[in-house]
Design an enzyme around this catalytic site. Sequence first.
Site, short mmCIF file in Angstrom:
data_model
loop_
_atom_site.label_atom_id
_atom_site.label_comp_id
_atom_site.label_asym_id
_atom_site.label_seq_id
_atom_site.Cartn_x
_atom_site.Cartn_y
_atom_site.Cartn_z
N ILE A 247 0.75 -1.23 0.14
CA ILE A 247 0.03 -0.01 0.02
C ILE A 247 0.87 1.09 -0.03
O ILE A 247 0.53 2.32 -0.85
CB ILE A 247 -1.00 -0.09 1.27
CG1 ILE A 247 -1.72 -1.26 1.08
CG2 ILE A 247 -1.72 1.31 1.23
CD1 ILE A 247 -2.76 -1.39 -0.04
N GLU A 248 2.21 1.16 0.67
CA GLU A 248 2.69 2.43 0.78
C GLU A 248 3.53 2.88 -0.42
O GLU A 248 3.61 3.94 -0.76
CB GLU A 248 4.03 2.09 1.87
CG GLU A 248 3.40 2.02 3.54
CD GLU A 248 3.14 3.70 3.86
OE1 GLU A 248 3.31 4.47 3.27
OE2 GLU A 248 2.49 3.61 5.08
N SER A 249 4.01 1.78 -1.15
CA SER A 249 4.76 2.33 -2.27
C SER A 249 4.86 1.46 -3.54
O SER A 249 5.36 1.81 -4.36
CB SER A 249 6.32 2.32 -1.85
OG SER A 249 6.83 0.79 -1.33
N TYR B 76 -6.85 3.90 6.38
CA TYR B 76 -5.32 3.28 6.09
C TYR B 76 -5.31 1.85 6.90
O TYR B 76 -4.89 0.87 6.24
CB TYR B 76 -4.00 4.02 6.68
CG TYR B 76 -2.79 3.58 6.74
CD1 TYR B 76 -2.02 3.83 5.57
CD2 TYR B 76 -2.11 2.92 7.78
CE1 TYR B 76 -0.62 3.03 5.27
CE2 TYR B 76 -1.06 2.33 7.74
CZ TYR B 76 -0.22 2.45 6.42
OH TYR B 76 1.18 2.07 6.46
#
Length: 572
Positions: free
Chosen positions: A230-232, A337
């Site tokens: 999800i982050e990158s 998130y």
Amino acid sequence: MNLMRPRVQLGVVALATVVVAAACGSNPKPQKPAMPAKASGPVAPASASPPPPDPVTTLIAASQAHFAAGEREMKLGHLERARFEFDRAVDLLLESPYGGRTDPRLREHFDRLVDRINAHEVTALAQGDGFAETRSEPASIDELLTIATFPKPAADAETTAAVEADLAATEHDVPIPQNSRVLAYVELMQGRLHDYIAESLTRGTKYLPMIQNVFRAEGLPLDLAYIPIIESGFKPTALSKASAKGPWQFMKPTAREQGLKFDWYIDERADFEKATIAAAKYLKSLHKLFNGDWHLVLAAYNGGLGRLQRALKRSGRDDFWAIAQSSKYLPRETREYVPLILAAIVVAKNPAQYGFNITPAEPIEYDKVAVPRAIDLRRVAEWTGSSIDEIQALNPELRRWTTPVRYPQYEVKVPVGTAERFAERLTAASPSEFVSLNWYTVKGGETLTSIARKLRVSRTELAGANHLSVKARVNPGQDLIIPRAPATLLAARTERMAPSEVASRSITGSARLASSTPVAASNTPLTYRVKRGDTLSSIARLFDTTVERIKTLNRLSGSVITPGTKLTIRSR
């Protein structure tokens, strides 16, 4: 030359022989020989031989072959080999005895060749001068959280049943609540986000073994290894709108607290190994602060430690799902998130259950070699027999095309099996082979601002390249690195001229091009216009002369030259 052609022709002949033999075996009747066709026109004498090859065409083809080889080497970042091939392409013309001065085809090829080589040189200097910053990629977290703010489809009965069965059969070391918010994201990942999740999971297979090894050593849940989905999207150079960077999307203050370094040359947030170790330490510290509640840990990881602590205090609650029911305490991005990460963990641990067919990539591997001084990454590529793209992919923390200056024993990553060869080449290399740097000695009364203005570089870039603040004072006699294109890297011809004119200062005797015009002596003075990135040393090497001779001819008292200046050059 087509090396396959004789083999193909031989195959045709053999096939024809087999067919004829088969026909003879099946039909014993004698066959009438085919009559030769009558000639429809005059027949050339049998003794006629093919015309001799055109020497100019042959010469141009040979020159073009070396130029094409140089282009291939350039794409790999092998500047030394590219320079050799480009030089050879030109030298073949200069050394030819075929009378190139008067042949218009040769002159046209020469002019076009020089233009193309110079264009490659300009591109190399602009893109890989050692100081051009490598590009970052947009972080996926921004777009994913934007999507999360829109209404999401509720999970249908099939998805709900699939998740229920999966959670019953698959062990998780982070609690996964089967609530509507987590289920909605699992539904979204099977639909609108399917391609993104598939690409991210495939890319992640290169890094997951290393991440899991680090987390296992730190005693962390291995489920957390999927946070970068999800982050990158597992992209090392991902950069968010808030300037968080790397696979774990660290902000600079948090990265600094976890021991990651970043300056003008490097940003360790983009290094998968170093950033993963930092992420493990950070997650472990958050786990301790929030008494082992991984949902609160994830909320703090996204929204910040201080913000979550204030939310807990204001709400009087210590459960993420209770706090997230209201919009009063946490921003919507953080509220979305946590279920988004948990859904990603569910899908990643059992992708086939949710319609994903992931082909694993080979885990990333590399050797590390300490370099004694800054080195151009193109040198690393050439000395390890790899490409510049491969070296940059292994070293995403490097913001420039060079390892850090004034960073002793920096470890550069190289392909597995090339460390020994690279180390031997480092030992044998002279300092000038590592990287081309421009230096400037500060004069009395000068400041960073005045020097930057004088040399036409950014004051911020000048300060960063020298590990200085933009407000730092500089002292007379201090040497500064100038962050701009280094000396000429490829074969460069200063002015467009006929091959014979270039030959007049480059070759002697029978190697010169034939001409009815007298050839100038090799020490005839030439005029050279200084280009950006030139130094007296690079010009001296280009024209086979010395710095002192150039300074004497042009009455120069110092070594600083500026672009556009015309210099008189006389070869030795």
